[in-house]
Design an enzyme around this catalytic site. Structure first.
Site, PDB file in Angstrom:
ATOM      1  N   ASP A  20      -3.027   8.699  -0.951  1.00  0.00           N
ATOM      2  CA  ASP A  20      -3.494   7.649  -0.038  1.00  0.00           C
ATOM      3  C   ASP A  20      -4.973   7.220  -0.265  1.00  0.00           C
ATOM      4  OD1 ASP A  20      -3.437   5.852   2.179  1.00  0.00           O
ATOM      5  OD2 ASP A  20      -3.887   7.702   3.494  1.00  0.00           O
ATOM      6  N   ASP A  23     -24.609  11.905 -26.153  1.00  0.00           N
ATOM      7  CA  ASP A  23     -24.500  11.989 -27.332  1.00  0.00           C
ATOM      8  C   ASP A  23     -23.314  13.068 -27.914  1.00  0.00           C
ATOM      9  OD1 ASP A  23     -26.114  12.134 -29.622  1.00  0.00           O
ATOM     10  OD2 ASP A  23     -26.624  14.085 -29.515  1.00  0.00           O
ATOM     11  N   HIS A  28       4.179   6.760   5.364  1.00  0.00           N
ATOM     12  CA  HIS A  28       2.841   7.441   5.904  1.00  0.00           C
ATOM     13  C   HIS A  28       1.932   6.900   7.061  1.00  0.00           C
ATOM     14  CE1 HIS A  28       0.235   5.303   2.934  1.00  0.00           C
ATOM     15  NE2 HIS A  28      -0.610   5.521   3.933  1.00  0.00           N
ATOM     16  N   HIS A  50       0.828  -1.225  -0.019  1.00  0.00           N
ATOM     17  CA  HIS A  50       0.082  -0.111   0.104  1.00  0.00           C
ATOM     18  C   HIS A  50       0.862   1.310  -0.174  1.00  0.00           C
ATOM     19  CE1 HIS A  50      -2.843   3.070   1.186  1.00  0.00           C
ATOM     20  NE2 HIS A  50      -2.357   3.242   2.491  1.00  0.00           N
ATOM     21  N   GLU A  75       1.081   5.643  12.795  1.00  0.00           N
ATOM     22  CA  GLU A  75      -0.132   5.354  13.153  1.00  0.00           C
ATOM     23  C   GLU A  75      -0.166   3.776  13.379  1.00  0.00           C
ATOM     24  OE1 GLU A  75      -3.361   7.406  10.850  1.00  0.00           O
ATOM     25  OE2 GLU A  75      -4.337   5.456  10.903  1.00  0.00           O
ATOM     26  N   ASP A  76       0.373   3.073  12.541  1.00  0.00           N
ATOM     27  CA  ASP A  76       0.062   1.640  12.814  1.00  0.00           C
ATOM     28  C   ASP A  76       1.094   0.796  13.331  1.00  0.00           C
ATOM     29  OD1 ASP A  76      -2.312   2.074  11.593  1.00  0.00           O
ATOM     30  OD2 ASP A  76      -1.695   1.728   9.451  1.00  0.00           O
TER      31      ASP A  76
HETATM   32 MN    MN Z   1      -2.709   4.861   3.922  1.00  0.00          MN
END
Ligand code: MN
Length: 753
Positions: A157, A277, A90, A65, A94-95
């Site tokens: 992201d 059209d 990034h 990712h 956070e993770d």
């Molecule tokens: Mn992400």
């Protein structure tokens, strides 16, 4: 983001990671300063280590990712090495629990502040505002005042998450898709990232309305071959002419995005065929040395119009005056083969780069300071002011921010040369109200660039507008149709209300006066007789007509003497009684049993035994079984069921996505749901009777209310019904459409997107 760390990377995983990274590293764009490559490699190694043994829902290693976000940021948005490194890192803070200080130590404070802007606030949040999402969005924008790149990386992201929505946990998908169309797509548009905006809208639409998406995609595919052939035939003479003039160029056919087709179908209420059209081609040229880019655009323009006849009012010159988001191009529409209009977009390579990559591409062409950038600067300044306001709570902020994305698109001038900003599509009337309410209320016409024009005329950027007023002028009802700004519409509504209350009051007094002359006391019987006689629906309309002098009160005595002739009335308003079934809105709201399992859809059961399951049908969009639905758990833990395209639901997805749950209908046999249909056609004797007969024969449908009116031979009405399922409704709509004289039967859905 939910990740599992349950197993250890296999050799397959590691070689997948290596090859994905190679794809990024081997194709870097504008990362050739000394140290760039080293920085990116280092960021990759760091992130790869931090995300080791983590997987996405799809089963692929998590690091895929960030690598792909880095690719988007570099290749599709055009950002350089620091942003690529930040994109790779990034999700680390956070993770993975690695502190920001460590990033700062390893990569310096600049990259650390980018990562900080991209890291969500964790844990507890202000219960009062109750929107962690809004808080996070605000935080991300705070960093924007220091560094614009945060927001561009965030868009990258989001784009990758949308491209791989299946890898996201199921309960988050709807939230992500809703937030994308509500905030990120307009944001990308505002920043000039046109290609990304289109893709975000399409991906979000595909997820939220899979059936409609597939249907349109299928039709597009069907027409594609035919249209491609047409475009080829159309392009050939142009290619020849451009070659003869030694212009180096690229020509290609353009097709409308699925989302934009659908939006047009909705807003204009036209079938697919009418929207689809318009054919379009784009010419991207390499500017020659002997002529300016602008002059070359016009040269190509004249070569094309030598071959095909242009539609005069469809010339769009965004080279002399670029759009606020930086877009530059020359658009013209010409008559192509088989009598089809073809739009031709002419751009230089530089213009194309800006159109596709947006704001970031401007950096590549330094020295090219256009007014565009100052427009963007103005917007940024506005955002900073909003952020600086300590009074605004996150949810209000979110609304204001969303509005700012759509701010001023055209610039027009007063006769004295003052600049007025108006939304795209604004009319001369909007301009009048923008200057002053009194000018609007007294307007009778306009001079646009010295030419006399109606108030309904649509303004273009750069127009000079003068409003002609008259002291006896008054706003008319039809003005609402060509007023677009909220300011103009509200002012007109106010003025109309004043006028009509004046008239109603006057009419009432006139009637009372006349009746007392005749020695009659006003009562409801008299009013009813008058309504019948003049074929009016309510008292106010009667009074207002009297006030206007449209009804001659000298006839009063004659009318009141006449016998009632109810059978020949031309309007009906019948409420059929006996429907006592409980509607969804009054359903009991017992507390939720335990907690809601987010991984499984909550089943909307028919509440037959009072065992507790409860839900409420949202009154704004009134979904019925069979409709696509989502659930929102409100603050008293009741589940509110919305249609996913309902604007209220879309907003909830963006602001309180954590409270959005998957819901699924079960079979409903007893409960009935309120739905409305609109019906119109050419009136004939017996039509209403045929309509009611069909409805009464449908076993699964109960009429609540019928409201039909006929004027000038046109039959128009709405019918409110109770049904168990969309199937019943669709059945009925089909049968009614087959009736002779009926032009259209539609379910009424209160909103358009
Ligand atoms: Mn992400």
């Amino acid at each position: 983001m939910v990740k599992t760390k349950s197993k250890i990377f296999t050799t397959e995983d590691t070689s997948r990671i290596d090859s994905e990274y190679k794809l990024l590293a081997d194709n870097l764009f504008r990362c050739d300063k000394p140290g760039d490559r080293e920085l990116i490699d280092k960021a990759f190694r760091f992130a790869n280590e931090a995300h080791r043994d983590m997987y996405r829902n799809s089963g692929e290693p998590y690091i895929i990712h960030p690598i792909n976000v880095a690719r988007i940021v570099n290749q599709e948005i055009g950002l350089g090495a620091k942003s690529v490194a930040a994109a790779l890192l990034h999700d680390v803070v956070e993770d993975t629990g690695i502190p920001l200080e460590e990033i700062s130590k390893e990569f310096g404070p600049k990259i650390a502040s980018l990562i900080d802007g991209l890291t969500k606030i964790s844990g507890t949040y202000n219960k009062e505002t109750n929107s962690l999402q809004a808080e996070n969005f605000r935080k991300m924008l705070m960093t924007l005042s220091d560094d614009f790149r945060v927001i561009l990386i965030k868009i990258g992201d989001r784009l990758h998450n949308m491209r791989t929505l299946d890898s996201m946990p199921e309960h988050k998908r709807m939230k992500i898709a809703g937030e994308t169309v509500y905030l990120y797509a307009p944001l990308a548009h505002r920043l000039g990232l046109f290609a990304i905006k289109t893709e975000l809208e399409d991906l979000s639409f595909k997820f939220r309305h899979p059936r409609i998406y597939d249907e349109i995609a299928r039709k597009v595919k069907m027409d594609e071959k035919k249209n491609l052939a047409l475009i080829n035939r159309f392009s050939l003479p142009i290619i020849e002419a451009l070659n003869n003039n030694n212009i180096i160029f690229d020509i290609s056919g353009r097709f409308k995005s699925i989302y934009s087709i659908w939006k047009k179908m909705q807003s204009k209420n036209v079938p697919f065929e009418e929207v689809y059209d318009l054919l379009a081609v784009r010419i991207i040229f390499e500017p020659g040395p002997e002529m300016s880019e602008r002059a070359q655009c016009w040269q190509i323009y004249s070569l094309i119009t030598d071959i095909y006849t242009p539609k005069p009012d469809r010339l769009r010159d965004w080279i002399s005056r670029p759009k606020p988001n930086g877009y530059e191009a020359l658009h013209l529409t010409v008559m192509g083969p088989e009598g089809r209009w073809v739009e031709v977009q002419i751009r230089s390579q530089r213009m194309d780069d800006i159109a596709e990559r947006g704001f970031a591409a401007h950096w590549k062409y330094k020295g090219d300071v256009t007014q565009t950038e100052s427009e963007l600067d103005k917007w940024l300044k506005h955002i900073r002011e909003m952020l600086a306001n300590p009074m605004s709570d996150p949810l209000t902020f979110l609304d204001d921010f969303k509005m700012s994305l759509f701010s001023s698109e055209i610039m027009v001038f007063t006769p004295k040369g003052l600049l007025v900003n108006l939304p795209k599509g604004a009319s001369a009337l909007d301009f009048a109200y923008e200057i002053h309410t009194d000018i609007g209320n007294k307007a009778i016409g306009a001079k646009i660039n010295y030419k006399l024009s109606p108030l309904s005329a649509t303004l273009q950027s750069g127009d000079q507008v003068e409003i002609i007023t008259s002291n006896i002028a008054r706003p008319g009802k039809e003005w609402i149709e060509y007023a677009h700004t909220a300011k103009a519409r509200n002012a007109i509504k106010d003025a109309l209300r004043d006028q009509s209350t004046d008239r109603i009051q006057k009419g009432m007094e006139m009637l009372e006066q006349k009746l007392s002359e005749l020695g009659i006391l006003p009562n409801s019987d008299i009013i009813r007789k008058l309504l019948e006689n003049y074929e009016l629906l309510n008292k106010d309309e009667l009074y207002s007509r009297i006030g206007l002098g449209l009804i001659n009160l000298d006839d009063l005595r004659k009318i009141l003497k006449k016998a009632p002739e109810g059978s020949l009335r031309k309007y009906w308003k019948l409420a059929i009684g006996g429907v006592t079934r409980k509607t969804a809105e009054t359903r009991e709201q017992s507390p939720l049993p335990g907690t809601i399992n987010k991984d499984q859809p909550y089943l909307l059961r028919e509440n037959v035994d009072n065992t507790g399951n409860s839900y409420v049908i949202a009154s704004c969009c009134q979904p019925i079984p069979g409709d696509e639905v989502v659930g929102y758990v409100d603050h008293s833990d009741s589940i509110i069921v919305h249609k996913p395209k309902c604007p209220v639901a879309v907003k909830l997805m963006s602001s309180e996505g954590n409270r959005i749950i998957h819901v699924r209908w079960t079979i409903h046999k007893l409960a009935s749901f309120l739905a409305s249909i609109s019906i119109n056609g050419i009136d004939r004797i017996g039509l209403l009777n045929d309509v009611t007969t069909i409805i009464s024969k449908e076993l699964n449908v109960n009429i609540r209310n019928v409201n039909v009116s006929v004027y000038d031979g046109i039959f128009e009405g709405t019918i409110d019904l109770y049904v168990h399922h969309t199937r019943d409704l669709n059945n009925l709509i089909m049968q009614l459409s087959n009736l002779k004289g009926i032009a259209s039967v539609k379910r009424i859905e209160e909103f358009v997107e």
